[in-house]
Design a protein around this motif. Structure first.
Motif, mmCIF file in Angstrom:
data_model
loop_
_atom_site.group_PDB
_atom_site.id
_atom_site.type_symbol
_atom_site.label_atom_id
_atom_site.label_comp_id
_atom_site.label_asym_id
_atom_site.label_seq_id
_atom_site.Cartn_x
_atom_site.Cartn_y
_atom_site.Cartn_z
ATOM 1 N N VAL A 157 0.859 -1.191 0.000
ATOM 2 C CA VAL A 157 0.000 0.000 0.000
ATOM 3 C C VAL A 157 0.889 1.233 0.000
ATOM 4 C CG1 VAL A 157 -1.550 1.407 1.424
ATOM 5 C CG2 VAL A 157 -2.038 -1.022 1.099
ATOM 6 N N VAL A 158 0.571 2.173 -0.879
ATOM 7 C CA VAL A 158 1.271 3.462 -0.908
ATOM 8 C C VAL A 158 0.245 4.541 -0.593
ATOM 9 C CG1 VAL A 158 2.514 5.133 -2.326
ATOM 10 C CG2 VAL A 158 3.015 2.689 -2.556
ATOM 11 N N TYR A 159 0.512 5.305 0.456
ATOM 12 C CA TYR A 159 -0.445 6.298 0.962
ATOM 13 C C TYR A 159 0.232 7.663 1.008
ATOM 14 C CZ TYR A 159 -4.123 8.090 4.204
ATOM 15 O OH TYR A 159 -5.145 8.786 4.796
ATOM 16 N N GLY A 160 -0.233 8.562 0.135
ATOM 17 C CA GLY A 160 0.245 9.942 0.166
ATOM 18 C C GLY A 160 -0.654 10.780 1.049
ATOM 19 N N LEU A 161 -0.083 11.467 2.021
ATOM 20 C CA LEU A 161 -0.862 12.209 3.017
ATOM 21 C C LEU A 161 -0.730 13.711 2.829
ATOM 22 C CD1 LEU A 161 0.639 9.788 5.395
ATOM 23 C CD2 LEU A 161 -1.752 10.283 5.830
ATOM 24 N N GLU A 162 -1.761 14.426 3.278
ATOM 25 C CA GLU A 162 -1.725 15.882 3.306
ATOM 26 C C GLU A 162 -2.568 16.339 4.494
ATOM 27 O OE1 GLU A 162 -4.868 14.201 1.060
ATOM 28 O OE2 GLU A 162 -2.776 14.258 0.416
ATOM 29 N N PRO A 163 -2.275 17.509 5.058
ATOM 30 C CA PRO A 163 -2.979 17.946 6.276
ATOM 31 C C PRO A 163 -4.470 18.161 6.081
ATOM 32 C CG PRO A 163 -1.595 19.700 5.387
ATOM 33 C CD PRO A 163 -1.222 18.466 4.655
ATOM 34 N N ILE A 164 -4.908 18.426 4.854
ATOM 35 C CA ILE A 164 -6.321 18.720 4.613
ATOM 36 C C ILE A 164 -7.218 17.583 5.103
ATOM 37 C CG2 ILE A 164 -8.045 19.199 2.824
ATOM 38 C CD1 ILE A 164 -5.729 20.408 1.161
ATOM 39 N N ALA A 165 -6.776 16.342 4.909
ATOM 40 C CA ALA A 165 -7.583 15.183 5.309
ATOM 41 C C ALA A 165 -7.768 15.107 6.821
ATOM 42 C CB ALA A 165 -6.943 13.898 4.807
ATOM 43 N N PHE A 166 -6.955 15.837 7.572
ATOM 44 C CA PHE A 166 -7.016 15.796 9.032
ATOM 45 C C PHE A 166 -7.663 17.052 9.622
ATOM 46 C CE2 PHE A 166 -3.912 12.773 7.723
ATOM 47 C CZ PHE A 166 -3.988 11.739 8.633
ATOM 48 N N THR A 167 -8.188 17.911 8.732
ATOM 49 C CA THR A 167 -8.882 19.115 9.208
ATOM 50 C C THR A 167 -10.235 19.319 8.522
ATOM 51 O OG1 THR A 167 -7.797 20.516 7.538
ATOM 52 C CG2 THR A 167 -6.706 20.308 9.692
ATOM 53 N N ASP A 168 -10.525 18.563 7.487
ATOM 54 C CA ASP A 168 -11.739 18.754 6.693
ATOM 55 C C ASP A 168 -12.987 18.391 7.489
ATOM 56 O OD1 ASP A 168 -13.558 19.089 4.670
ATOM 57 O OD2 ASP A 168 -13.074 17.213 3.651
ATOM 58 N N ILE A 169 -13.889 19.348 7.643
ATOM 59 C CA ILE A 169 -15.119 19.112 8.406
ATOM 60 C C ILE A 169 -16.359 19.132 7.502
ATOM 61 C CG2 ILE A 169 -14.201 20.069 10.553
ATOM 62 C CD1 ILE A 169 -15.662 22.677 9.895
ATOM 63 N N LYS A 170 -16.156 19.199 6.194
ATOM 64 C CA LYS A 170 -17.283 19.274 5.260
ATOM 65 C C LYS A 170 -18.084 17.978 5.257
ATOM 66 C CE LYS A 170 -18.287 20.139 0.361
ATOM 67 N NZ LYS A 170 -17.698 20.409 -0.980
ATOM 68 N N SER A 171 -19.394 18.105 5.119
ATOM 69 C CA SER A 171 -20.275 16.943 5.003
ATOM 70 C C SER A 171 -20.448 16.597 3.532
ATOM 71 C CB SER A 171 -21.641 17.238 5.624
ATOM 72 O OG SER A 171 -21.514 17.487 7.008
ATOM 73 N N TYR A 172 -20.502 15.295 3.225
ATOM 74 C CA TYR A 172 -20.587 14.853 1.844
ATOM 75 C C TYR A 172 -21.829 13.996 1.644
ATOM 76 C CZ TYR A 172 -15.799 16.525 1.573
ATOM 77 O OH TYR A 172 -14.675 17.319 1.613
ATOM 78 N N GLY A 173 -22.322 13.973 0.402
ATOM 79 C CA GLY A 173 -23.588 13.328 0.099
ATOM 80 C C GLY A 173 -23.466 11.912 -0.412
ATOM 81 N N PRO A 174 -24.479 11.454 -1.179
ATOM 82 C CA PRO A 174 -24.549 10.065 -1.630
ATOM 83 C C PRO A 174 -23.352 9.608 -2.469
ATOM 84 C CG PRO A 174 -26.661 11.168 -1.930
ATOM 85 C CD PRO A 174 -25.684 12.227 -1.545
#
Length: 361
Positions: A157-174
């Protein structure tokens, strides 16, 4: 007069029931025919497959991988019938393409990476791009567990990380709903919900794009899993300067980034532990950031993020590619927008990600 009133009342309710029944089935018909989330089969739907901006990667990629694993199983009905047919017809055994046993994971930033770049770096492995838009560590873990449970091999597994994924509070739909195997729901329930999902704006957007013959995005769900930003690439080819001026306003002032979400780090730690327990060769690195995003977080917070990721992964080496594409005045030429680097930069990014010397530990 009395009879007329009763008759009128009765006719009113019959008409109301008929109208309600028609209205109730309009939404399912719309969702199947327009198919904005691409969940339903193409024979019932209009337009090109996997070109809707609301294509549900989380569902479709897992569905494809599970179907592929099932077809490869020697005990599956499909494999048995295929073997019998070949024997009866005297055909030779057809060699299938290698099974996917390695995965690119992360958010939409990772979705643009061509798996072939990883195949070259990991001989003997066959990568599939399993990245999701706005993917969170919890979703990645649930998805990998589901695939493993259903017989899909997970070796790298190769996982590229960024800080946005740890601060994003937006709600997402279907469009962001997990596959039933990963989300713990029945498939029937998920399909039923998609039949009656509110999708007017998503569907209208798809119809307009189909009428214009223009797709903003195209997913290779049944191929290597990555996606292509076709509209952006066309605009760049037509007039790169105009594209840059549109995407990156002059003197744009970044707002302060939101605070860290502690539970995301806990979820990431759980993912790291699961990969370690399953003996998966996991590689983590920090993705390139646009200067605008770096200013929004600030160097102190970015340094804290680097330190936290290093602590949670417990790896001796993690590549830090944060500044890779932001080191000169041409940064805007290397990004589609403030978040996504252009796919032509993917090889440069992967070279950095898998470098043995570009570390911060």
């Amino acid at each position: 007069m009395k009879a007329l009133s009763i008759g009128s009342f009765d006719s009113f309710w019959k008409a109301a029931l008929l109208t309600g029944g028609v209205a109730a089935w309009c939404l399912p018909a719309w969702n199947v025919i327009v198919n904005p989330y691409q969940i339903f089969k193409t024979e019932y739907s209009i337009g090109s497959r996997y070109t809707s901006s609301t294509t549900n990667e989380r569902y479709l990629k897992v569905e494809y991988l599970l179907r592929d694993a099932k077809e490869r199983s020697p005990d599956s009905a499909e494999a048995i019938v295929s073997t019998i047919n070949r024997e009866l017809s005297g055909e030779r055994t057809v060699t299938k393409s290698p099974q996917r046993d390695a995965f690119i994971v992360g958010s939409s930033i990772m979705g643009l990476v061509d798996p072939e770049l990883l195949n070259k770096r990991f001989p003997g492995r066959t990568f599939y791009n399993l990245a999701f838009l706005a993917a969170k560590p919890e979703e990645i873990l649930a998805t990998l567990k589901a695939l493993k449970r259903k017989g899909v091999p997970i070796k790298t597994v190769v996982y590229g990380l960024e800080p946005i994924a740890f601060t994003d509070i937006k709600s997402y739909g279907p469009a962001y709903r997990l596959h039933p195997e990963a989300g713990g729901e029945t498939k029937q329930r998920v399909i039923f919900d998609y039949l009656f999902a509110s999708s007017l704006s998503e569907g209208l957007g798809r119809l307009i794009n189909e009428a214009r013959g223009m797709h903003s995005v195209r997913y290779a769900i049944d191929g290597n899993g990555r996606y292509f930003l076709d509209r952006y690439d066309q605009e760049i080819a037509r007039d790169q300067a105009a594209f840059i001026n549109k995407q990156f306003p002059v003197n744009a002032k970044p707002a302060n980034a939101p605070p860290w979400i502690k539970s995301r780090f806990d979820d990431f730690e759980a993912l790291v532990k699961w990969l370690d327990d399953e003996k998966v060769d996991a590689r983590f690195y920090l993705n390139p950031l646009h200067p605008y995003v770096m200013k929004a977080y600030g160097e102190d917070r970015l340094e804290a993020f680097r330190t936290k990721i290093a602590e949670l992964t417990r790896q001796k080496h993690i590549s830090d590619c944060t500044h890779l594409l932001a080191t000169d005045q041409h940064a805007n030429q290397r990004f589609y927008d403030y978040k996504h680097f252009r796919d032509v930069e993917s090889e440069t990014v992967i070279n950095c990600a898998l470098s043995e010397t570009n570390d911060f530990i």
